[in-house]
Design a protein around this motif. Structure first.
Motif, PDB file in Angstrom:
ATOM      1  N   SER A 133       0.988  -0.932   0.080  1.00 39.58           N
ATOM      2  CA  SER A 133      -0.120  -0.151   0.251  1.00 39.58           C
ATOM      3  C   SER A 133       0.574   1.357   0.229  1.00 39.58           C
ATOM      4  N   THR A 134       2.094   0.714  -0.050  1.00 37.72           N
ATOM      5  CA  THR A 134       3.346   2.289   0.112  1.00 37.72           C
ATOM      6  C   THR A 134       4.233   1.613  -0.788  1.00 37.72           C
ATOM      7  N   LEU A 135       3.709   2.759  -1.967  1.00 37.28           N
ATOM      8  CA  LEU A 135       4.459   2.131  -3.394  1.00 37.28           C
ATOM      9  C   LEU A 135       5.204   2.235  -3.395  1.00 37.28           C
ATOM     10  N   LEU A 136       5.754   4.045  -2.792  1.00 38.46           N
ATOM     11  CA  LEU A 136       6.900   4.798  -2.970  1.00 38.46           C
ATOM     12  C   LEU A 136       7.919   3.872  -2.016  1.00 38.46           C
ATOM     13  N   PRO A 137       9.768   4.009  -2.904  1.00 36.12           N
ATOM     14  CA  PRO A 137      11.084   3.938  -1.796  1.00 36.12           C
ATOM     15  C   PRO A 137      11.089   5.499  -0.725  1.00 36.12           C
ATOM     16  N   ARG A 138      11.640   4.692   0.666  1.00 35.76           N
ATOM     17  CA  ARG A 138      12.401   5.985   1.197  1.00 35.76           C
ATOM     18  C   ARG A 138      13.823   5.755   0.741  1.00 35.76           C
ATOM     19  N   PRO A 139      13.967   6.840   0.850  1.00 33.05           N
ATOM     20  CA  PRO A 139      15.332   7.245   0.569  1.00 33.05           C
ATOM     21  C   PRO A 139      15.991   7.449   1.699  1.00 33.05           C
ATOM     22  N   ILE A 140      17.185   6.764   1.931  1.00 37.05           N
ATOM     23  CA  ILE A 140      18.241   6.481   3.057  1.00 37.05           C
ATOM     24  C   ILE A 140      19.592   7.052   2.472  1.00 37.05           C
ATOM     25  N   SER A 141      20.681   7.314   3.230  1.00 40.40           N
ATOM     26  CA  SER A 141      22.007   7.848   2.883  1.00 40.40           C
ATOM     27  C   SER A 141      22.377   6.565   2.929  1.00 40.40           C
ATOM     28  N   ILE A 142      23.601   6.172   1.966  1.00 38.91           N
ATOM     29  CA  ILE A 142      24.947   4.991   2.180  1.00 38.91           C
ATOM     30  C   ILE A 142      25.365   5.864   3.207  1.00 38.91           C
ATOM     31  N   CYS A 143      25.584   4.986   4.047  1.00 40.10           N
ATOM     32  CA  CYS A 143      26.572   5.081   5.492  1.00 40.10           C
ATOM     33  C   CYS A 143      28.347   4.471   4.978  1.00 40.10           C
ATOM     34  N   GLU A 144      28.279   3.623   4.313  1.00 41.81           N
ATOM     35  CA  GLU A 144      29.379   2.566   4.312  1.00 41.81           C
ATOM     36  C   GLU A 144      29.394   1.641   3.277  1.00 41.81           C
ATOM     37  N   ALA A 145      30.603   1.149   2.323  1.00 43.98           N
ATOM     38  CA  ALA A 145      29.956   0.516   1.324  1.00 43.98           C
ATOM     39  C   ALA A 145      31.680  -0.777   0.919  1.00 43.98           C
ATOM     40  N   ASP A 146      31.570  -1.845   0.287  1.00 44.63           N
ATOM     41  CA  ASP A 146      32.471  -2.512   0.463  1.00 44.63           C
ATOM     42  C   ASP A 146      31.714  -2.944  -0.956  1.00 44.63           C
ATOM     43  N   GLU A 147      33.111  -4.185  -1.704  1.00 43.68           N
ATOM     44  CA  GLU A 147      32.190  -4.534  -2.884  1.00 43.68           C
ATOM     45  C   GLU A 147      30.819  -5.347  -2.988  1.00 43.68           C
ATOM     46  N   ARG A 148      30.615  -6.389  -1.830  1.00 44.70           N
ATOM     47  CA  ARG A 148      29.347  -6.638  -2.155  1.00 44.70           C
ATOM     48  C   ARG A 148      28.757  -6.071  -0.265  1.00 44.70           C
ATOM     49  N   LYS A 149      28.877  -5.451   0.447  1.00 45.86           N
ATOM     50  CA  LYS A 149      27.966  -5.030   1.102  1.00 45.86           C
ATOM     51  C   LYS A 149      27.494  -3.621   1.643  1.00 45.86           C
ATOM     52  N   LEU A 150      26.438  -3.552   1.649  1.00 46.20           N
ATOM     53  CA  LEU A 150      26.431  -2.038   1.922  1.00 46.20           C
ATOM     54  C   LEU A 150      25.681  -1.773   3.180  1.00 46.20           C
ATOM     55  N   ARG A 151      25.739  -0.082   3.569  1.00 42.35           N
ATOM     56  CA  ARG A 151      25.868   0.101   5.213  1.00 42.35           C
ATOM     57  C   ARG A 151      24.870   1.153   5.158  1.00 42.35           C
ATOM     58  N   ILE A 152      23.323   1.090   6.103  1.00 42.47           N
ATOM     59  CA  ILE A 152      22.250   2.238   6.180  1.00 42.47           C
ATOM     60  C   ILE A 152      22.675   2.207   7.617  1.00 42.47           C
ATOM     61  N   VAL A 153      22.165   3.556   7.834  1.00 40.04           N
ATOM     62  CA  VAL A 153      21.818   3.547   8.915  1.00 40.04           C
ATOM     63  C   VAL A 153      20.765   4.747   8.970  1.00 40.04           C
ATOM     64  N   PHE A 154      20.096   4.427   9.859  1.00 36.51           N
ATOM     65  CA  PHE A 154      18.438   5.688   9.603  1.00 36.51           C
ATOM     66  C   PHE A 154      17.285   5.707  10.273  1.00 36.51           C
ATOM     67  N   ARG A 155      16.544   7.288  10.594  1.00 38.02           N
ATOM     68  CA  ARG A 155      16.147   6.905  11.663  1.00 38.02           C
ATOM     69  C   ARG A 155      14.801   6.875  11.772  1.00 38.02           C
ATOM     70  N   ILE A 156      14.218   5.898  13.043  1.00 40.51           N
ATOM     71  CA  ILE A 156      13.092   6.146  12.486  1.00 40.51           C
ATOM     72  C   ILE A 156      11.797   7.248  12.547  1.00 40.51           C
ATOM     73  N   ALA A 157      11.311   7.589  11.255  1.00 41.92           N
ATOM     74  CA  ALA A 157      10.511   8.733  10.716  1.00 41.92           C
ATOM     75  C   ALA A 157       8.801   8.699  10.688  1.00 41.92           C
ATOM     76  N   GLY A 158       8.130   7.212  10.465  1.00 42.36           N
ATOM     77  CA  GLY A 158       7.078   7.008   9.887  1.00 42.36           C
ATOM     78  C   GLY A 158       7.163   5.292   9.808  1.00 42.36           C
ATOM     79  N   GLY A 159       6.288   5.237   8.917  1.00 40.61           N
ATOM     80  CA  GLY A 159       5.476   3.907   9.023  1.00 40.61           C
ATOM     81  C   GLY A 159       6.550   2.675   7.878  1.00 40.61           C
ATOM     82  N   GLY A 160       7.296   3.283   7.194  1.00 37.13           N
ATOM     83  CA  GLY A 160       8.223   2.779   6.561  1.00 37.13           C
ATOM     84  C   GLY A 160       9.644   2.608   6.719  1.00 37.13           C
ATOM     85  N   THR A 161       9.775   3.132   7.690  1.00 37.27           N
ATOM     86  CA  THR A 161      11.086   3.018   8.491  1.00 37.27           C
ATOM     87  C   THR A 161      10.694   2.364   9.539  1.00 37.27           C
ATOM     88  N   ARG A 162       9.511   2.151  10.204  1.00 38.30           N
ATOM     89  CA  ARG A 162       9.620   1.544  11.057  1.00 38.30           C
ATOM     90  C   ARG A 162       9.379  -0.385  10.802  1.00 38.30           C
TER      91      ARG A 162
END
Length: 260
Positions: free
Chosen positions: A49-78
């Motif tokens: 029912s929530t069609l759109l993706p939530r934008p989240i900054s990339i914290c860190e990455a290597d060849e295969r792993k990607l890290r995101i650090v986010f704050r709960i701000a609504g239903g999607g991030t919850r």
């Protein structure tokens, strides 16, 4: 791999709360190897029912792993905060332009991160340290929950500001700049809009080149909807007015080019 915007599958490798309401998630995805500091991804909730993706900054990455650090701000991030190791996630990436790391080679660079603008400073500090930039990081927090402090310390000196004075200097990131009398050839910043306005003024008054990453609510994330624009000094070839789309022309801008 070509750096193109596309949907991709990702698998959660780990997810934990590192400060009240702030979560640290590692993802396994083929997009990770092409990350540039300052870029972001869109994360799709499983609730259709929530069609759109939530934008989240990339914290860190290597060849295969990607890290995101986010704050709960609504239903999607919850929902994202509830994900466990092994969960499958659909993401859109890689989005945005990133910081101009190559321009900082051999220069004194001060990174300014405020609140949830601190996470992208980790990958930025890592990339800058690899090319020989002289890196100092000033991280601004509300209180003594100093998330990502140890991660930032790997790549340069870190200085702390807190609003309540419970750690480091009482005040904000520019309070630290002024009290310590720090010199810089370049500033790179991410944080709430009042902080970025202050960084822009500070850089203009002192003649320091500054790059700022704008935080904005986004809809499509790929520049089609014009829902995340800011005023600029240049005419946008897409809209033919003096606006820029934060999701595609940014989120990182030369502070002198934007009217915020």
């Amino acid at each position: 791999m070509r750096n193109e915007k596309r949907k991709a599958a990702a698998k959660v490798l780990g997810n934990q709360e590192i400060a009240p309401g702030i979560y640290d998630m590692w993802l396994d995805t083929e997009l990770a190897g092409a990350v540039r500091a300052g870029q972001f991804i869109g994360v799709y909730p499983k609730d259709k029912s929530t069609l759109l993706p939530r934008p989240i900054s990339i914290c860190e990455a290597d060849e295969r792993k990607l890290r995101i650090v986010f704050r709960i701000a609504g239903g999607g991030t919850r929902e994202f905060a509830s994900y466990k190791e092994g969960d499958e996630v659909e993401i859109l990436g890689l989005l945005g332009n990133g910081f101009p790391v190559d321009e900082a080679m051999g220069k004194r660079v001060v990174l300014l991160g405020g609140g949830i603008g601190i996470p992208p400073m980790v990958e930025l500090a890592r990339e800058l340290s690899k090319i020989g930039a002289l890196v100092k990081v000033i991280a601004g927090y509300r209180d003594g929950n100093l998330f990502l402090k140890e991660d930032l310390e790997k790549y340069g000196e870190i200085l702390i500001a807190t609003e309540d004075g419970s750690a480091g200097v009482k005040g904000n990131v520019l309070t630290v700049m002024e009290e310590r009398g720090l010199k810089a050839d370049m500033l790179m910043a991410c944080g709430p809009m009042p902080m970025l306005r202050a960084v822009k003024r500070y850089s203009e008054e002192r003649g320091i080149r500054a790059w700022i990453s704008l935080e904005e609510r986004m809809a499509c994330g790929v520049g089609a909807c014009l829902g995340c624009v800011c005023r600029t000094k240049r005419t946008d070839p897409h809209s033919h007015v003096k606006n820029a789309r934060i999701c595609t022309d940014g989120p990182v801008f030369d502070a002198a080019d934007v009217d915020i």
